[in-house]
Design an enzyme around this catalytic site. Structure first.
Site, PDB file in Angstrom:
ATOM      1  N   ARG A  52       0.834  -1.213   0.000  1.00 22.98           N
ATOM      2  CA  ARG A  52       0.000   0.000   0.000  1.00 22.98           C
ATOM      3  C   ARG A  52       0.863   1.255   0.000  1.00 22.98           C
ATOM      4  NH1 ARG A  52      -4.377   0.527   4.528  1.00 22.98           N
ATOM      5  NH2 ARG A  52      -2.508   0.947   5.767  1.00 22.98           N
ATOM      6  N   LYS A 150      -3.037   6.901   1.345  1.00 23.43           N
ATOM      7  CA  LYS A 150      -2.878   7.091   2.800  1.00 23.43           C
ATOM      8  C   LYS A 150      -1.973   8.289   3.083  1.00 23.43           C
ATOM      9  CE  LYS A 150      -2.293   4.236   6.961  1.00 23.43           C
ATOM     10  NZ  LYS A 150      -3.526   4.608   7.639  1.00 23.43           N
TER      11      LYS A 150
HETATM   12  N1  PDD Z   1      -5.506   4.110  10.257  1.00 14.04           N
HETATM   13  N2  PDD Z   1      -9.500   3.857   7.131  1.00 14.04           N
HETATM   14  C1  PDD Z   1      -8.809   4.909   7.572  1.00 14.04           C
HETATM   15  C2  PDD Z   1      -9.312   6.271   7.273  1.00 14.04           C
HETATM   16  C3  PDD Z   1      -7.622   4.718   8.317  1.00 14.04           C
HETATM   17  O1  PDD Z   1      -6.925   5.783   8.749  1.00 14.04           O
HETATM   18  C4  PDD Z   1      -7.192   3.400   8.608  1.00 14.04           C
HETATM   19  C5  PDD Z   1      -5.932   3.126   9.370  1.00 14.04           C
HETATM   20  C6  PDD Z   1      -7.966   2.326   8.134  1.00 14.04           C
HETATM   21  C7  PDD Z   1      -7.588   0.893   8.381  1.00 14.04           C
HETATM   22  O2  PDD Z   1      -6.494   0.501   7.578  1.00 14.04           O
HETATM   23  P1  PDD Z   1      -5.458  -0.613   8.060  1.00 14.04           P
HETATM   24  O3  PDD Z   1      -6.271  -1.825   8.387  1.00 14.04           O
HETATM   25  O4  PDD Z   1      -4.580  -0.831   6.914  1.00 14.04           O
HETATM   26  O5  PDD Z   1      -4.770  -0.059   9.280  1.00 14.04           O
HETATM   27  C8  PDD Z   1      -9.108   2.592   7.388  1.00 14.04           C
HETATM   28  C9  PDD Z   1      -4.235   3.949  10.944  1.00 14.04           C
HETATM   29  C10 PDD Z   1      -4.190   2.780  11.859  1.00 14.04           C
HETATM   30  C11 PDD Z   1      -3.867   5.271  11.629  1.00 14.04           C
HETATM   31  O6  PDD Z   1      -4.016   6.282  10.972  1.00 14.04           O
HETATM   32  O7  PDD Z   1      -3.410   5.257  12.782  1.00 14.04           O
END
Ligand code: PDD
Length: 286
Positions: A52, A150
């Site tokens: 990602r 992200k």
């Molecule tokens: N956040 N959606 C959003 C908006 C997020 O910021 C996150 C993760 C997820 C989940 O993605 P993943 O399973 O890959 O962590 C979904 C991280 C944990 C953070 O900003 O701390």
């Protein structure tokens, strides 16, 4: 002993790690990031997070020469130097020091700023919140429209978490066009009988690494999966709800906008999926 962080090739005490006031991440929010969990001193879901990260950088025409082996070596070095058994590794790549404030990207070849650091979280896997569940409020989704990338532009999610706290709740779910997109920092799900419903992948949500694994494990456990949008009202009438993220794993939700779900305690599906997720991701940790 102060925390050792990584900055552009060096391991430094946190007080000595300095970046330019012209850094694009600082001035423009022009940076991408990843958060990975550490359990038993090992990194969870490493390959998924790296894939990602590469995609986020590609989408923004950002470049970084580090290979996956080098990224892993940095994660391991930081975990060792900071004695992390349970916790998080935060990784951020910005477009680097632009030398001035300018909307245009800096010239090609400008080195990115690469920062990684650890956060110790001694009870990460045994989080007491997983036993009582989370209460959420809904808020309009006012973020930009490339949520699949992200980036560090996290002001609105911060505002949402503060609004939830002020309302005496734990987190917020975002709603756009009448349908739930995702949580302020997590992907969201509802459970109806043997079926899990979660929004389909698009530019509207982050493609969660935990989400991808969770859906695989749920399918292996003979659960039915429906990837489609749902409303707050549908969620309030569901048997269960939960969310996933790298730092919370699988977290039960027991209240949405003041409406209690089921008995008001975490349901069996979320509890079972959390157990499976933790077992499987510990097994594949590196
Ligand atoms: N956040 N959606 C959003 C908006 C997020 O910021 C996150 C993760 C997820 C989940 O993605 P993943 O399973 O890959 O962590 C979904 C991280 C944990 C953070 O900003 O701390």
């Amino acid at each position: 002993m102060s925390r050792i962080v990584y900055l552009n090739g060096d391991y430094l005490p946190e007080e000595e790690a300095k970046i330019s006031v012209f850094d694009r991440g600082f001035v423009m929010g022009d940076a991408v990031y990843e958060v990975t969990s550490v359990l038993g001193g090992k990194v969870l879901e490493f390959e998924g997070h790296m894939a990602r990260l590469e995609r986020s950088m590609n989408e923004l025409e950002m470049h970084c020469d580090l290979t996956r082996d080098e990224w892993l070596a940095i994660h391991r070095e930081l975990i060792a130097r900071n004695g992390i058994d349970e916790g998080l590794v935060y990784l951020q790549v910005s477009r680097g020091n632009a030398g001035d404030r300018d909307f245009h990207y800096p010239p090609e070849g400008t080195p990115p700023t690469v920062v990684l650091y650890t956060q110790a979280k001694p009870n990460l896997a045994d989080d007491p919140k997983a036993k009582v569940g989370i209460k959420v409020i809904s808020l309009p989704d006012l973020r930009w429209h490339r949520r699949d990338i992200k980036t560090v532009q996290l002001l609105y999610p911060s505002m949402a978490k503060m609004a939830a706290e002020k309302a005496g709740k734990n987190d917020a779910w975002f709603v756009e066009g009448g349908y739930v997109t995702e949580g302020s920092s997590n992907n969201v799900y509802i459970v109806k009988g043997n079926k899990i419903v979660t929004r389909h992948l698009s530019e509207d949500i982050l493609h969660g690494i935990t989400r991808a694994s969770l859906l695989k494990y749920a399918a292996e456990a003979q659960m039915e999966i429906e990837e489609r949008p749902f409303t707050i009202e549908e969620a309030q009438g569901a048997d269960e709800a939960f969310f996933t993220s790298a730092s919370a794993f699988v977290m039960p939700v027991v209240e949405i906008d003041g409406v209690t779900l089921g008995a008001g305690s975490p349901g069996p599906v979320a509890a079972r999926l959390r157990e499976i997720y933790l077992d499987e991701s510990r097994k594949s940790a590196v």
